[in-house]
Motif scaffolding. Structure first.
Motif, PDB file in Angstrom:
ATOM      1  N   MET A 143       0.932  -1.315  -0.028  1.00 60.04           N
ATOM      2  CA  MET A 143      -0.205   0.053  -0.165  1.00 60.04           C
ATOM      3  C   MET A 143       0.895   1.345  -0.090  1.00 60.04           C
ATOM      4  SD  MET A 143      -2.735  -1.010   2.764  1.00 60.04           S
ATOM      5  CE  MET A 143      -4.135  -2.136   2.356  1.00 60.04           C
ATOM      6  N   PRO A 144       1.517   1.481  -1.166  1.00 58.18           N
ATOM      7  CA  PRO A 144       2.353   2.548  -1.067  1.00 58.18           C
ATOM      8  C   PRO A 144       1.758   3.939  -1.021  1.00 58.18           C
ATOM      9  CG  PRO A 144       2.165   1.782  -3.299  1.00 58.18           C
ATOM     10  CD  PRO A 144       1.592   0.766  -2.235  1.00 58.18           C
ATOM     11  N   SER A 145       0.777   4.279  -1.418  1.00 55.18           N
ATOM     12  CA  SER A 145       0.133   5.575  -1.323  1.00 55.18           C
ATOM     13  C   SER A 145      -0.542   5.843  -0.078  1.00 55.18           C
ATOM     14  CB  SER A 145      -0.795   5.667  -2.319  1.00 55.18           C
ATOM     15  OG  SER A 145      -1.929   4.753  -2.610  1.00 55.18           O
ATOM     16  N   THR A 146      -0.446   4.843   0.975  1.00 58.87           N
ATOM     17  CA  THR A 146      -1.103   5.053   2.054  1.00 58.87           C
ATOM     18  C   THR A 146      -0.160   5.895   3.062  1.00 58.87           C
ATOM     19  OG1 THR A 146      -2.278   3.016   2.176  1.00 58.87           O
ATOM     20  CG2 THR A 146      -1.915   3.971   4.257  1.00 58.87           C
ATOM     21  N   ARG A 147      -0.807   7.118   3.712  1.00 56.68           N
ATOM     22  CA  ARG A 147      -0.100   7.927   4.425  1.00 56.68           C
ATOM     23  C   ARG A 147      -0.781   8.268   5.650  1.00 56.68           C
ATOM     24  NH1 ARG A 147      -0.822  13.780   2.985  1.00 56.68           N
ATOM     25  NH2 ARG A 147      -2.871  13.751   1.886  1.00 56.68           N
ATOM     26  N   ARG A 148      -0.049   8.570   6.688  1.00 59.73           N
ATOM     27  CA  ARG A 148      -0.609   8.970   8.087  1.00 59.73           C
ATOM     28  C   ARG A 148      -0.995  10.262   8.176  1.00 59.73           C
ATOM     29  NH1 ARG A 148       0.531   7.030  13.498  1.00 59.73           N
ATOM     30  NH2 ARG A 148       1.843   5.507  12.557  1.00 59.73           N
ATOM     31  N   ILE A 149      -2.308  10.729   8.394  1.00 58.91           N
ATOM     32  CA  ILE A 149      -2.771  12.028   8.403  1.00 58.91           C
ATOM     33  C   ILE A 149      -2.669  12.566   9.916  1.00 58.91           C
ATOM     34  CG2 ILE A 149      -4.843  13.166   8.274  1.00 58.91           C
ATOM     35  CD1 ILE A 149      -3.878  12.165   5.485  1.00 58.91           C
ATOM     36  N   ASP A 150      -2.915  11.972  10.903  1.00 57.96           N
ATOM     37  CA  ASP A 150      -3.129  12.247  12.423  1.00 57.96           C
ATOM     38  C   ASP A 150      -2.428  11.239  12.918  1.00 57.96           C
ATOM     39  OD1 ASP A 150      -3.489  13.975  14.273  1.00 57.96           O
ATOM     40  OD2 ASP A 150      -5.558  13.639  14.613  1.00 57.96           O
TER      41      ASP A 150
END
Length: 160
Positions: A127-134
């Motif tokens: 899942m390379p485009s998953t990013r932490r928001i908070d």
């Protein structure tokens, strides 16, 4: 049953049975219980008068597995209709915690996925485009979630 299937009118009787079954389901399911699942893929493959694809919305109760398209009468597997509808949405993201994203995958695909599975897939680069928001919230790519769920279902011998 074999005697009924041999009748010349068996096809017509079967079509009548499907129509009546759909009417009973519609009459016995409250409107508040029904939700938009997607659009009928059979209708979508046909062109209307204005040369645009016909987009027949498919509504069903959350517990339903199958339904009949009210426009063309096609027998529809709701899981497949939902997945095709999500795929056609393109590269969409949802913002959820790991546990909520896993719940979303379970509800929309029927594949058993946990928050730990999502963390493992992320760490393996699936899942390379998953990013932490908070602190606890992540932005999840729907296409990546569906692809991982489909891999899991194929490995477990299930169907997505």
């Amino acid at each position: 049953m074999p005697d009924l299937a041999r009748l010349d009118t068996a096809g017509d009787l079967y079509a009548d049975l499907i129509r009546l079954s759909e009417k009973v389901e519609t009459a016995t399911t409250h409107a508040g219980e029904r939700r938009l699942v997607g659009v009928c893929p059979n209708c979508l493959n046909t062109k209307g008068d204005d040369d645009e694809p016909i987009r027949t919305p498919i509504y069903a109760a959350r517990s339903a597995r199958y339904t009949v398209c009210p426009e063309c009468g096609a027998w529809l597997d709701l899981k497949r209709v939902r997945l095709e509808y999500l795929r056609s949405a393109g590269l969409m993201h949802i913002t959820r915690t790991q546990a909520d994203a896993a719940r979303w995958v379970r509800e929309n695909t029927g594949v058993s996925v946990t928050g730990k599975d999502l963390a493992n897939w992320r760490s393996r680069g699936k899942m390379p485009s998953t990013r932490r928001i908070d602190r606890h919230y992540w932005e999840w790519n729907i296409m990546e979630l569906l692809a991982c769920a489909q891999d899991r279902a194929e490995r477990d011998g299930g169907d997505v």
